[in-house]
Design a protein around this motif. Structure first.
Motif, PDB file in Angstrom:
ATOM      1  N   UNK A  15       0.662  -1.258   0.081  1.00 38.43           N
ATOM      2  CA  UNK A  15       0.180   0.082  -0.039  1.00 38.43           C
ATOM      3  C   UNK A  15       0.999   1.163   0.043  1.00 38.43           C
ATOM      4  N   UNK A  16       2.018   1.022   0.515  1.00 42.47           N
ATOM      5  CA  UNK A  16       2.984   2.148   0.535  1.00 42.47           C
ATOM      6  C   UNK A  16       3.341   2.645  -0.955  1.00 42.47           C
ATOM      7  N   UNK A  17       3.305   1.795  -1.810  1.00 37.65           N
ATOM      8  CA  UNK A  17       3.608   2.168  -3.153  1.00 37.65           C
ATOM      9  C   UNK A  17       2.656   3.019  -3.802  1.00 37.65           C
ATOM     10  N   UNK A  18       1.586   3.180  -3.231  1.00 36.48           N
ATOM     11  CA  UNK A  18       0.224   3.860  -3.920  1.00 36.48           C
ATOM     12  C   UNK A  18       0.526   5.379  -3.614  1.00 36.48           C
ATOM     13  N   UNK A  19      -0.370   5.990  -4.712  1.00 29.44           N
ATOM     14  CA  UNK A  19      -0.410   7.506  -4.652  1.00 29.44           C
ATOM     15  C   UNK A  19      -1.775   8.080  -4.638  1.00 29.44           C
ATOM     16  N   UNK A  20      -2.627   7.962  -3.221  1.00 28.81           N
ATOM     17  CA  UNK A  20      -3.937   8.284  -3.425  1.00 28.81           C
ATOM     18  C   UNK A  20      -4.237   9.693  -3.558  1.00 28.81           C
ATOM     19  N   UNK A  21      -5.360  10.026  -3.790  1.00 32.97           N
ATOM     20  CA  UNK A  21      -6.590   9.147  -3.503  1.00 32.97           C
ATOM     21  C   UNK A  21      -6.924   8.592  -4.924  1.00 32.97           C
ATOM     22  N   UNK A  22      -7.637   7.650  -5.026  1.00 36.22           N
ATOM     23  CA  UNK A  22      -8.044   6.756  -6.068  1.00 36.22           C
ATOM     24  C   UNK A  22      -9.887   6.895  -6.250  1.00 36.22           C
ATOM     25  N   UNK A  23     -10.271   7.029  -7.369  1.00 35.77           N
ATOM     26  CA  UNK A  23     -11.750   7.208  -7.330  1.00 35.77           C
ATOM     27  C   UNK A  23     -12.473   5.754  -7.367  1.00 35.77           C
ATOM     28  N   UNK A  24     -11.942   4.912  -8.189  1.00 33.34           N
ATOM     29  CA  UNK A  24     -12.549   3.738  -7.943  1.00 33.34           C
ATOM     30  C   UNK A  24     -11.372   2.564  -7.923  1.00 33.34           C
ATOM     31  N   UNK A  25     -11.805   1.705  -7.029  1.00 38.68           N
ATOM     32  CA  UNK A  25     -10.876   0.533  -6.601  1.00 38.68           C
ATOM     33  C   UNK A  25     -11.428  -0.724  -6.922  1.00 38.68           C
ATOM     34  N   UNK A  26     -10.553  -1.712  -7.373  1.00 38.82           N
ATOM     35  CA  UNK A  26     -10.969  -3.040  -7.370  1.00 38.82           C
ATOM     36  C   UNK A  26     -10.105  -4.133  -6.622  1.00 38.82           C
ATOM     37  N   UNK A  27     -10.481  -4.874  -5.522  1.00 43.08           N
ATOM     38  CA  UNK A  27      -9.533  -5.578  -5.180  1.00 43.08           C
ATOM     39  C   UNK A  27     -10.018  -6.956  -5.829  1.00 43.08           C
TER      40      UNK A  27
END
Length: 188
Positions: A15-27
């Motif tokens: 998760x630390x690799x991410x650059x939020x915010x994101x609008x739509x997320x799928x897991x």
């Protein structure tokens, strides 16, 4: 306790690799839903798909944590999502179970928006990991772990660009790590 620490650190590192915010997320492969609260904090709308999970048992505890998601019980390859509808797709400890990951990667690419991210986390898959899993009570893990991180990188790199990569433990060379987190992006 050590297993829980490794479980938690691999998710946190990914998760630390991410650059939020994101609008739509799928897991993909949400399992017990442990990652979903973190994903809810990163984005506006979270959707999750899992072939084995029981959404009705997970949705209430998530709601009590103010984490509202759409949970779908089905195989990801059978799920129908709109083209270019997600900013982020996450798959922790899923792709090592898929023998032919190219169709999965193609499907992820098709549902990612231009500039969207694909976060993949997966354990090392080889003879030594098979032995390590036996030490913690999992026999024949290589019957279930059939794709390694290099195969995953090769499949994803055909369609997306590797943006960032980390591994656990971070102080060892890449080839000797126990777990890998990779962040790919779809071209704009």
């Amino acid at each position: 306790r050590l297993i829980w620490k490794l479980f938690r650190s691999r998710i946190e590192q990914g998760l630390s690799l991410l650059s939020p915010p994101y609008n739509q997320i799928l897991e993909i492969g949400y399992g017990s839903g442990l990652v979903l609260p973190s994903l809810c904090a990163l984005g506006h709308k979270v959707t999750a798909v899992d072939i084995c999970s029981e959404p009705e048992k997970i949705i209430k505890p998530l709601s009590q944590m103010d984490c509202h998601c759409e949970l779908i019980k089905c195989n990801f390859s059978e799920a129908e999502f709109e083209q270019e509808s997600f900013d982020l797709v996450v798959a922790f400890s899923i792709l090592e179970h898929v023998e032919d990951i190219l169709p999965v990667v193609n499907q992820v690419h098709s549902i990612l928006k231009p500039g969207g991210h694909f976060l993949v986390g997966m354990p090392r898959v080889d003879y030594l990991m098979d032995k390590a899993f036996k030490l913690i009570g999992y026999d024949n893990i290589n019957d279930h772990h059939v794709t390694n991180y290099r195969q995953c990188m090769a499949a994803c790199s055909n369609l997306m660009t590797l943006q960032k990569m980390t591994w656990i433990p971070s102080m060892v060379p890449e080839f000797s790590a126990l777990y890998y987190n990779m962040l790919f992006s779809k071209a704009c």
